[in-house]
Write a protein that holds these residues in place. Sequence first.
Motif, short mmCIF file in Angstrom:
data_model
loop_
_atom_site.label_atom_id
_atom_site.label_comp_id
_atom_site.label_asym_id
_atom_site.label_seq_id
_atom_site.Cartn_x
_atom_site.Cartn_y
_atom_site.Cartn_z
N GLU A 291 0.85 -1.20 0.00
CA GLU A 291 0.00 0.00 0.00
C GLU A 291 0.88 1.25 0.00
O GLU A 291 0.95 1.98 0.98
CB GLU A 291 -0.94 0.01 1.20
N PRO A 292 1.57 1.52 -1.11
CA PRO A 292 2.53 2.64 -1.14
C PRO A 292 1.90 4.00 -0.88
O PRO A 292 2.52 4.85 -0.23
CB PRO A 292 3.11 2.56 -2.56
N VAL A 293 0.68 4.25 -1.36
CA VAL A 293 0.05 5.55 -1.15
C VAL A 293 -0.23 5.78 0.33
O VAL A 293 0.10 6.83 0.90
CB VAL A 293 -1.25 5.66 -1.98
N GLY A 294 -0.84 4.80 0.99
CA GLY A 294 -1.12 4.92 2.41
C GLY A 294 0.16 5.05 3.23
O GLY A 294 0.24 5.87 4.16
N TRP A 295 1.18 4.27 2.89
CA TRP A 295 2.47 4.32 3.60
C TRP A 295 3.10 5.69 3.48
O TRP A 295 3.58 6.27 4.46
CB TRP A 295 3.40 3.25 3.03
N ALA A 296 3.11 6.24 2.24
CA ALA A 296 3.73 7.55 2.02
C ALA A 296 3.03 8.64 2.83
O ALA A 296 3.68 9.51 3.41
CB ALA A 296 3.70 7.89 0.53
N LEU A 297 1.72 8.59 2.87
CA LEU A 297 0.97 9.59 3.64
C LEU A 297 1.27 9.48 5.13
O LEU A 297 1.46 10.49 5.82
CB LEU A 297 -0.53 9.43 3.38
N ARG A 298 1.32 8.25 5.64
CA ARG A 298 1.59 8.07 7.07
C ARG A 298 3.00 8.55 7.41
O ARG A 298 3.23 9.20 8.43
CB ARG A 298 1.40 6.61 7.48
N GLN A 299 3.98 8.22 6.54
CA GLN A 299 5.35 8.64 6.79
C GLN A 299 5.51 10.16 6.73
O GLN A 299 6.38 10.73 7.37
CB GLN A 299 6.30 7.99 5.77
N ALA A 300 4.62 10.79 5.96
CA ALA A 300 4.67 12.26 5.84
C ALA A 300 3.85 12.94 6.93
O ALA A 300 3.71 14.17 6.91
CB ALA A 300 4.18 12.68 4.46
N GLY A 301 3.29 12.15 7.86
CA GLY A 301 2.54 12.71 8.97
C GLY A 301 1.08 12.95 8.71
O GLY A 301 0.43 13.75 9.39
N HIS A 302 0.52 12.23 7.73
CA HIS A 302 -0.90 12.41 7.40
C HIS A 302 -1.65 11.08 7.55
O HIS A 302 -2.26 10.58 6.61
CB HIS A 302 -1.04 12.93 5.97
N SER A 303 -1.59 10.50 8.74
CA SER A 303 -2.21 9.19 8.97
C SER A 303 -3.73 9.23 8.79
O SER A 303 -4.34 8.25 8.36
CB SER A 303 -1.85 8.66 10.35
#
Length: 479
Positions: A291-303
């Motif tokens: 789930e690259p899109v969800g992972w990228a958002l969480r890593q960027a602080g947008h869980s």
Amino acid sequence: MKEDPSIYEDKDANLVRVLTVKDFLALGVGTIVSTSIFTLPGVVAADHAGPAVVFSFLIAAIVAGLVAFAYAEMAAAMPFAGSAYSWINVMFGEFFGWIAGWALLAEYFIALAFVGSGLSANFRGLLVPLGINFPKSLSNTLGNDGGIIDITAVIVLVAVAWLLSRGVNGAARVENVLVVLKVLAILTFIIVGLTAIHIENYVPFIPKYHVNADGTAFGGWKGIYAGVSMIFLSYIGFDSIAANSAEAKDPEKTMPRGILGSLVIAVTLFVAVALVLVGMFKYTKYANNAEPVGWALRQAGHSGVAGVIQAVAVIGMFTALIGMMLAGSRLLYSFGRDGMLPAWLGKLNKHNLPNHALFALSAIAVVVGALCPFAFLAQLISAGTLIAFMFVSLGIYPLRRREGKDLPEPSFKMPLYPVLPALAFLGSLFVFWGLDVQAKTYAGIWFAIGLVIYFGYGIRHSYLGKGNKRFKSSSDDGE
């Protein structure tokens, strides 16, 4: 022997023409922009192309666009149920029509089971944080990690079949609403992701070529080409629009606008998501990431946004199921309508709906989903569909000779004739050549089965072969 197009007009006359451009745009975007938009950009970037995944999407889009032009002219000239199957019957004859239709049938059987399984996995993933866990026996397919049946996938497929059995108008309204929600969620990701882009992640934009451990290509133009064959699967959903052309209002205008419009919207969204995703983090971070899109958002602080995106991914798969089940049932109906498969598949109920075909398709999808290993069959969807695309592209040549004679002069025609039909054929062949050996092998097995059925049943029961061209797919009295 070729089918008389006036016969298909008679056979499909009872289907109710209720679908508009808006409905077809939603149907096309809902089918094309499915869960793959949340996974493929990251997967292809990590495995094959790096930031140049954008080129993979664009090349695949160019090939799909060329074929879409051919589809648009065919659908405008011959708005029959069954899309490529019916068109090729008229253009090249029954045998080639069967090959094209059989190729598309593989797409719908497998794609329904595959997307149903993916929806189930994502839905169960949403429930885990709430402390809700399904037992393995009800989560996995038969014989897979203690599984008996994927109950969520079965329920979803049955629910979609029930919705469509009530009529395409109601299903189209549901599809329209869900597609708007999905597009809004994708746009939200793009806007939020733009705030977290780091330009250095785009360098080098085309990584240096090398061979991966599994023997596949990474980097350079070979890596981009390897990505094209994976990505093309995402764009083939415009066939689901054409399959329903017998239920379109003013099909000469509705079909080209729906087919080409939905593809333009889908390509724009795919390219934008890919550009943002590889800009947020180095493409290597997306390796083996489901789930690259969800992972990228969480890593960027947008869980929070990531949670919404995952929920919308489930909705996106539901819209894809509606589109594929609607199109697949019309294709199966067309086989029954022509006697190529049991005639009851070509019967309409008292509401002029092909529900026999709908329920048969749903039942087969449930069985395939219960028994088949999806990872091994996924590329068969692309292989079969690409063969149908080649037929449709070449079909433009005999179509032009008949327009204004036994076929109407359509309001839309494929531009730059006779060059573009040839390019569409060569582009489809180019993508097909890039599929792996396993996909081509499975395609060969599927066509061998199809030939056995054709020569063992279809050729002997075909209404065209019998000369019985006045078969009516009218309402039966049993429903």
